[in-house]
Design a protein around this motif. Structure first.
Motif, PDB file in Angstrom:
ATOM      1  N   LEU A  52      39.825  44.033  32.644  1.00 26.92           N
ATOM      2  CA  LEU A  52      39.303  43.425  33.872  1.00 26.92           C
ATOM      3  C   LEU A  52      38.221  42.403  33.561  1.00 26.92           C
ATOM      4  N   ALA A  53      37.390  42.704  32.562  1.00 25.66           N
ATOM      5  CA  ALA A  53      36.367  41.736  32.149  1.00 25.66           C
ATOM      6  C   ALA A  53      37.027  40.488  31.582  1.00 25.66           C
ATOM      7  N   LEU A 318      38.916  41.614  46.068  1.00 21.88           N
ATOM      8  CA  LEU A 318      37.769  41.491  45.178  1.00 21.88           C
ATOM      9  C   LEU A 318      37.388  42.890  44.710  1.00 21.88           C
ATOM     10  N   VAL A 319      37.367  43.083  43.401  1.00 25.99           N
ATOM     11  CA  VAL A 319      36.981  44.367  42.819  1.00 25.99           C
ATOM     12  C   VAL A 319      35.653  44.189  42.088  1.00 25.99           C
ATOM     13  N   TRP A 366      36.317  41.161  39.569  1.00 36.68           N
ATOM     14  CA  TRP A 366      37.707  40.757  39.324  1.00 36.68           C
ATOM     15  C   TRP A 366      38.333  40.349  40.661  1.00 36.68           C
ATOM     16  N   TRP A 367      38.842  39.133  40.697  1.00 35.52           N
ATOM     17  CA  TRP A 367      39.438  38.594  41.931  1.00 35.52           C
ATOM     18  C   TRP A 367      40.451  37.538  41.501  1.00 35.52           C
ATOM     19  N   ILE A 371      38.158  34.240  40.779  1.00 39.23           N
ATOM     20  CA  ILE A 371      37.193  34.326  39.683  1.00 39.23           C
ATOM     21  C   ILE A 371      37.880  33.909  38.387  1.00 39.23           C
ATOM     22  N   ARG A 372      37.277  32.989  37.683  1.00 38.67           N
ATOM     23  CA  ARG A 372      37.873  32.477  36.454  1.00 38.67           C
ATOM     24  C   ARG A 372      37.945  33.562  35.376  1.00 38.67           C
ATOM     25  N   SER A 373      39.063  33.627  34.685  1.00 33.98           N
ATOM     26  CA  SER A 373      39.260  34.612  33.637  1.00 33.98           C
ATOM     27  C   SER A 373      38.270  34.419  32.497  1.00 33.98           C
TER      28      SER A 373
END
Length: 518
Positions: A52-53, A318-319, A366-367, A371-373
């Motif tokens: 996830l990060a 969104l997590v 995480w989205w 949200i950019r990887s």
């Protein structure tokens, strides 16, 4: 053809304006160094969190609002620092009332007002009122600190035995903005009351004192009170029960209300002591029962995200994953001595301390598509910021008498700014000692840790660091030059110490650290 194109553009616009689901996963006592994506020396590989990060954003300067659970959870729910209540300590047993007053807007209430279905499964720990057979609130006074253990047990159990379990809890999660709740009053497996709340009642009351001889015995099995146990409550199964409730909620929401956004707060027992991982996780790591518990936490996160993907919800969810404070003293000492695993690495201090290890926590957002990887944010943020951020997401305004210590970090999540969102950040301990952060500078308005006693014993040997100017009335550190907070610059830079103390007093007096809202 033109009509079809217009319809497509209109539908695309609707999708773009669709409010996202929000899943907030809060670990208990999980340290900055407990995750392998934060600590390359971690003895447990947290594969799901690492992924996830890698697919989202990892924060390196995120903070819990407090160094212990009850005030942190109040602050997450309200966007307001809990020291403003002048409440010390944490709740146990059936003590209350709820710290959140009736007139205070909460995170779930704000989201429910904006069309969300709201649910919480797991540990509450912000206080509840229980009623006796006459309908009177059971008053539980906290015994003095030096009260013998047997006397404390007697006081706690007497209150629990007076509860009329047929009567509803008048100030629980359902009264604070949640549509659904299943969980525990306080710490699930270390409290005086081992029973589940379903909605606003305990349907299966406790009937006997827990037989601790039947529980696992190891270096992480302490901190389990001799409380009253309900027949359906198994210490090792708690987090799997919470997981099943959250998974069932997601299934039900998708089936019945898929057009409506949801806010799900999954509040774990892991990795709070005692470390009782479920049987299927025992022995899964080479880092003992607590390592297995961290592994189980990682598994639970993975299953929740997997469910989102299976139901087709991931793209619009969104997590956020974090912890309510740093790692526990005994946990950290035992893990360091036996497995060379430091849950607070690289920071000084642990749970209860105002040094970084007590409140600098892991935080992953995480989205997909938003949200950019593999992004990493070094911005200073606090879990109080979740409320203002969610308000921005749903395009609603917060009143001035709400979320007084909450900042909108949505621009950080979306990669729209590199400018600092927070100029100042407040920290508090279990004893209400305070500190303030400004850029690289951190001022602690007290001597010592503000929490744990490092004067001797195993804690001093295992976790203590030599601190210059230990007799100074306060502490000042430059975290960039001295991240371990060893060199107290209080006397070298009195002007900075005075400026930060003045700012801290201003925020105390004004009742807020966030700017006033129009």
């Amino acid at each position: 053809m033109r009509r079809i194109l217009l319809i497509f553009i209109f539908c695309t616009s609707l999708l773009a304006d669709k409010k996202p689901n929000i899943l907030f996963i809060l670990a208990d006592d999980l340290g900055y160094g407990d995750l392998s994506c934060y600590n390359d020396e971690a003895k447990v590989k947290t594969a799901n969190l690492d992924q996830l990060a890698n697919e989202g954003m990892r924060f390196t300067d995120a903070h819990s609002p407090s160094t212990v659970c009850t005030p942190s959870r109040y602050s997450i729910m309200t966007g307001r620092m809990a020291f403003r209540l002048n409440f010390k300590g944490v709740f146990t047993g059936v003590s209350g009332p709820c710290l959140i007053t009736k007139d205070r807007l909460t995170l779930p209430q704000m989201l429910r007002n904006n069309g969300y279905e709201t649910a919480m499964f797991g540990k509450w720990h912000i206080g509840m009122s229980f009623l006796d057979k006459n309908g009177d609130v059971i008053e539980v006074s906290e015994p003095p600190r030096k009260t013998p253990k047997l006397k404390k047990q007697e006081i706690a159990l007497e209150a629990i035995k007076r509860v009329d379990y047929s009567k509803p809890i008048p100030d629980g999660p359902l009264n604070q903005g949640f549509d659904h709740f299943f969980g525990t009053v306080c710490c699930p497996t270390s409290d005086w009351l081992y029973a589940y709340i379903d909605g606003d009642r305990i349907p299966v009351p406790p009937t006997k004192i827990v037989d601790k001889a039947l529980l696992p015995k190891h270096f992480w099995s302490f901190d389990c009170r001799a409380g009253l146990l309900a027949p359906n409550f198994k210490h090792e199964n708690v987090d799997m029960v919470f997981l099943e409730k959250s998974l069932s909620f997601l299934d039900s929401h998708h089936k019945k209300q898929s057009a409506k956004p949801f806010f799900l707060f999954h509040s774990l027992q892991a990795v709070h002591l005692p470390s009782f991982p479920a049987k299927e996780f025992q022995g899964k790591t080479q880092a003992g029962p607590h390592g297995d518990f961290i592994y189980q936490f990682d598994y639970i996160v993975g299953k929740l995200v997997e469910k989102l993907k299976t139901l087709g919800m991931a793209e619009n969810t969104l997590v956020i994953i974090s912890s309510d404070n740093g790692p526990e003293v005994g946990t950290t000492i035992n893990m360091r001595e036996r497995y060379k695993h430091n849950g607070a690495r690289p920071w000084r201090g642990v749970k209860r301390d105002n040094w970084e290890g007590g409140h600098r926590v892991p935080m992953i957002a995480w989205w997909p598509g938003k949200i950019r990887s593999s992004s990493v944010s070094q911005q200073t943020v606090c879990l109080t910021d979740i409320m203002a951020t969610c308000a921005s997401i749903v395009n609603t305004s917060l009143p001035n008498n709400a979320a007084e210590d909450s900042f909108n970090i949505l621009p950080i999540l979306l990669g729209q700014t590199t400018k600092a969102i927070r100029e100042f950040t407040l920290h508090q301990t279990i004893s209400l000692d305070l500190s303030i952060r400004h850029g690289d500078w951190k001022y602690l308005d007290h001597s010592g840790s503000g929490g744990n006693n490092y004067s001797g014993g195993r804690i001093k040997k295992a976790l203590g660091l030599t601190n210059s100017k230990i007799n100074a009335p306060a502490q000042l550190y430059n975290l960039k030059a001295d991240p371990k907070e060893v060199n107290n610059l209080y006397y070298q830079h009195p002007e900075i110490a005075q400026q930060l103390k003045a700012k801290l007093e201003e925020f105390k007096t004004s009742g807020r650290s966030a700017p006033k809202r129009n």
